[in-house]
Design an enzyme around this catalytic site. Structure first.
Site, PDB file in Angstrom:
ATOM      1  N   ARG A  48      15.069-177.344  -4.543  1.00 14.49           N
ATOM      2  CA  ARG A  48      13.297-177.135  -4.558  1.00 14.49           C
ATOM      3  C   ARG A  48      12.716-176.903  -5.968  1.00 14.49           C
ATOM      4  O   ARG A  48      11.898-177.137  -6.102  1.00 14.49           O
ATOM      5  CB  ARG A  48      13.141-176.188  -3.500  1.00 14.49           C
ATOM      6  CG  ARG A  48      13.667-174.840  -3.695  1.00 14.49           C
ATOM      7  CD  ARG A  48      13.929-173.789  -2.458  1.00 14.49           C
ATOM      8  NE  ARG A  48      15.082-174.108  -1.762  1.00 14.49           N
ATOM      9  CZ  ARG A  48      15.457-173.740  -0.574  1.00 14.49           C
ATOM     10  NH1 ARG A  48      14.614-172.519  -0.177  1.00 14.49           N
ATOM     11  NH2 ARG A  48      16.307-173.951   0.402  1.00 14.49           N
ATOM     12  N   LYS A 103      29.291-171.904  -4.619  1.00 14.47           N
ATOM     13  CA  LYS A 103      29.726-172.291  -3.238  1.00 14.47           C
ATOM     14  C   LYS A 103      30.964-171.895  -2.915  1.00 14.47           C
ATOM     15  O   LYS A 103      31.935-172.134  -3.690  1.00 14.47           O
ATOM     16  CB  LYS A 103      29.341-173.625  -2.993  1.00 14.47           C
ATOM     17  CG  LYS A 103      27.815-174.244  -2.745  1.00 14.47           C
ATOM     18  CD  LYS A 103      27.649-175.825  -2.661  1.00 14.47           C
ATOM     19  CE  LYS A 103      26.478-175.968  -2.610  1.00 14.47           C
ATOM     20  NZ  LYS A 103      25.571-175.560  -1.350  1.00 14.47           N
TER      21      LYS A 103
HETATM   22  N1  BES Z   1      22.664-178.998  -1.646  1.00 16.85           N
HETATM   23  C1  BES Z   1      22.489-178.082  -0.978  1.00 16.85           C
HETATM   24  C2  BES Z   1      22.396-178.461   0.493  1.00 16.85           C
HETATM   25  C3  BES Z   1      23.182-179.115   1.192  1.00 16.85           C
HETATM   26  C4  BES Z   1      24.278-178.632   1.952  1.00 16.85           C
HETATM   27  C5  BES Z   1      23.373-180.648   1.197  1.00 16.85           C
HETATM   28  C6  BES Z   1      25.327-179.017   2.531  1.00 16.85           C
HETATM   29  C7  BES Z   1      24.089-181.261   1.810  1.00 16.85           C
HETATM   30  C8  BES Z   1      25.235-180.561   2.801  1.00 16.85           C
HETATM   31  C9  BES Z   1      21.497-177.125  -1.354  1.00 16.85           C
HETATM   32  O1  BES Z   1      21.127-177.195  -2.762  1.00 16.85           O
HETATM   33  C10 BES Z   1      21.910-175.640  -1.114  1.00 16.85           C
HETATM   34  O2  BES Z   1      22.883-175.287  -1.682  1.00 16.85           O
HETATM   35  N2  BES Z   1      21.058-175.131  -0.141  1.00 16.85           N
HETATM   36  C11 BES Z   1      21.390-173.740   0.346  1.00 16.85           C
HETATM   37  C12 BES Z   1      20.154-173.044   0.335  1.00 16.85           C
HETATM   38  C13 BES Z   1      20.199-171.365   0.526  1.00 16.85           C
HETATM   39  C14 BES Z   1      20.684-170.967  -0.606  1.00 16.85           C
HETATM   40  C15 BES Z   1      19.089-170.909   0.937  1.00 16.85           C
HETATM   41  C16 BES Z   1      22.208-173.976   1.682  1.00 16.85           C
HETATM   42  O3  BES Z   1      22.047-174.934   2.282  1.00 16.85           O
HETATM   43  O4  BES Z   1      23.113-172.989   1.796  1.00 16.85           O
HETATM   44 ZN    ZN Z   2      22.432-175.866  -3.999  1.00 17.75          ZN
END
Ligand code: BES
Ligand code: ZN
Ligand code: ZN
Length: 476
Positions: A330, A256
């Site tokens: 997921r 991230k």
């Molecule tokens: N934990 C995150 C989602 C999230 C983001 C929760 C901000 C709370 C606040 C999740 O694991 C994630 O990183 N999701 C990605 C999915 C993408 C790679 C398809 C996202 O939301 O960018």
């Molecule tokens: Zn994630």
């Protein structure tokens, strides 16, 4: 802070109590009326107060009491003065008061070197208290306390909140209740073939855990045969809550960027909510069977971490192309949802901070729900309003399945086109693949992971959707 309910007239109280008076307009102020300290709070017309504004009104009392450094506070509540609360009953109102006093009082001070001294000692709710009202108030205190447990867990920094720590906290929280906690370690997780949970946890030093909480408040149905045909749900079949337990989400190798990683110690908020909800359910002694499942892992960066392009073999037997290591929630949930089958559940509900796209879709005032059942969708929306953990639906149509077809495996964890559209729905669609034949609702709680200013709650974890989960256990 102590919260008490007494059947009394407010004028009969000792002068040590500052009294809350709701005024229609003007400014909030602390004044003396006939020599008695009075906190005037601007509430508008009471006839216009709805269930939603009632909650923030109650929270505002605590906020103001703290602002004016009041030690003892009392306020009179008369249900009949709030006609719009009439959809519900007095027991609901007193429960809501107790819950929201507790929610508003919460602060996370564990990491302060000098813990601030609590000035506010007591809030006294005064009214014409029936037996039902009293019971409602008591329930509200229990559920409120459970949300505080959930918020403590979620607020704990990632360095301290590891899968092992989450396991220990689950055990500690449920100790002395009728709920039991069993934990599957890496060896057991390998034996079950949970490739999703193992894959996501691979990169971290601390290995994943699979936390199982069982609460048999009704009676335990006959030992379910996990072999051959799965048993059919019956009235005694439990509801299963599945909570995402990513103790820190770096994104994995697809790391991230910048501040996007900052709050990812709260990526176990779904798991924390399941622990809190089961604590409340057990303490309330609900005559229901409820199971909590929490796959716990850290999504770390290392040479051992899963790579984009890896193919995982899941507990269900399905193979998954990992196209993005940051879509890890997921993967661990898929294994937990499959594990839920052994309970022949009446209903499965998963709770997860699954997608940032959920915030893009609905903002920060409701969690997203997805389900194939219109009936469950309606019930969840109703119970959301009743509990204060609001939810709003997105579709789970078959049309969406085409985007997550596998490249080399059966199914992919994100669309192979890496489309920016429908991110939350893609997550739900992936989970749907693993819940076929079960009654199931997915709650993407990412929008409600943290509080927003208008919630009148402390910064950080919001403790959602504990109140909703308890309601579901009660009402379904
Ligand atoms: N934990 C995150 C989602 C999230 C983001 C929760 C901000 C709370 C606040 C999740 O694991 C994630 O990183 N999701 C990605 C999915 C993408 C790679 C398809 C996202 O939301 O960018
Ligand atoms: Zn994630
Ligand atoms: Zn995540």
């Amino acid at each position: 802070m102590e919260k008490k309910l007494v059947s009394k007239k407010i004028d009969a109280l000792a002068n040590a109590y500052t009294r809350v008076v709701f005024v229609e307009k003007g400014v909030e102020r602390l004044v003396k009326h006939d020599g008695v300290n009075t906190l005037e709070i601007v509430a508008g017309k009471l006839e216009k107060i709805t269930a939603r504004t009632f909650r923030t009104l109650i929270r505002g009392i605590v906020q103001s009491a703290k602002k004016y450094k009041i030690e003892k506070l009392a306020f009179e509540f008369d249900f009949t003065k709030y006609p719009k609360l009439g959809t519900y009953d007095a027991a609901w109102a007193y429960q809501t008061i107790a819950e929201n006093l507790t929610l508003a009082d919460y602060e996370f001070t564990v990491y302060k070197s000098k813990r601030p001294k609590e000035v506010l000692q007591e809030i006294l709710v005064v009214g014409d208290v029936s037996k039902e009202a009293k019971a409602g108030f008591e329930r509200g205190l229990i559920i409120g306390e459970a949300t505080s447990i959930t918020r403590d867990l979620a607020n704990t920094p990632g360095g301290d909140m590891t899968p092992k720590h989450l396991m220990n906290e689950a055990k500690r929280t449920l100790k002395g209740t009728k709920a039991t906690v069993t934990v599957l370690d890496e060896k057991a997780i390998i034996k079950l073939g949970m490739g999703g949970l193992l894959g996501v946890g691979k990169g971290a030093t601390e290995k994943p855990k699979f936390i199982v909480i069982e609460y048999w408040g009704l009676m335990k149905p006959g030992a379910s045969s996990t072999k051959k045909a799965p048993p059919k749900p019956t009235a005694e079949s439990p509801i299963v809550f599945v909570g995402k337990g990513i103790t820190f989400d770096t994104g994995g190798l697809q790391i991230k960027p910048g501040m996007a990683m900052y709050e990812m110690h709260m990526d176990m908020s779904g798991g924390a909510a399941v622990i809190g909800a089961l604590a409340a359910i057990a303490k309330l002694g609900l005559k229901k069977n409820v199971i909590g499942l929490i796959p716990a892992a850290e999504n770390a960066v290392s040479d051992a971490a899963i790579r984009p392009g890896d193919v995982l073999k899941m507990m269900s037997g399905a193979t998954v192309d990992v196209l993005n290591t940051d879509a890890e929630g997921r993967l661990i949930l898929a294994d937990a949802l499959h594990y839920a089958r052994r309970y022949a559940p009446r209903l499965v509900v998963d709770v997860a901070t699954l997608t940032g796209a959920a915030l893009v879709a609905v903002g920060q005032h409701a969690s997203i729900i997805m389900t194939k059942s219109r009936k469950l969708e309606d019930i969840f929306r109703e119970l959301g309003e009743e509990s204060g953990d609001y939810v709003f639906p997105l579709p789970l149509w078959n049309e969406f399945k085409q985007y997550i077809k596998g490249v080399h495996g059966d199914i992919a964890n994100i669309p192979s086109s890496d489309s920016k559209y429908g991110g939350s729905i893609n997550g739900g669609t992936f989970l749907a693949h693993f819940t076929k034949g079960m009654k199931w609702v997915h709650i993407d709680m990412a929008p409600r992971m943290t509080s927003v200013a208008s919630d009148k709650l402390a910064k950080g974890a919001a403790g959602e959707p504990v109140r909703l989960l308890v309601k579901i256990a009660e009402k379904l």
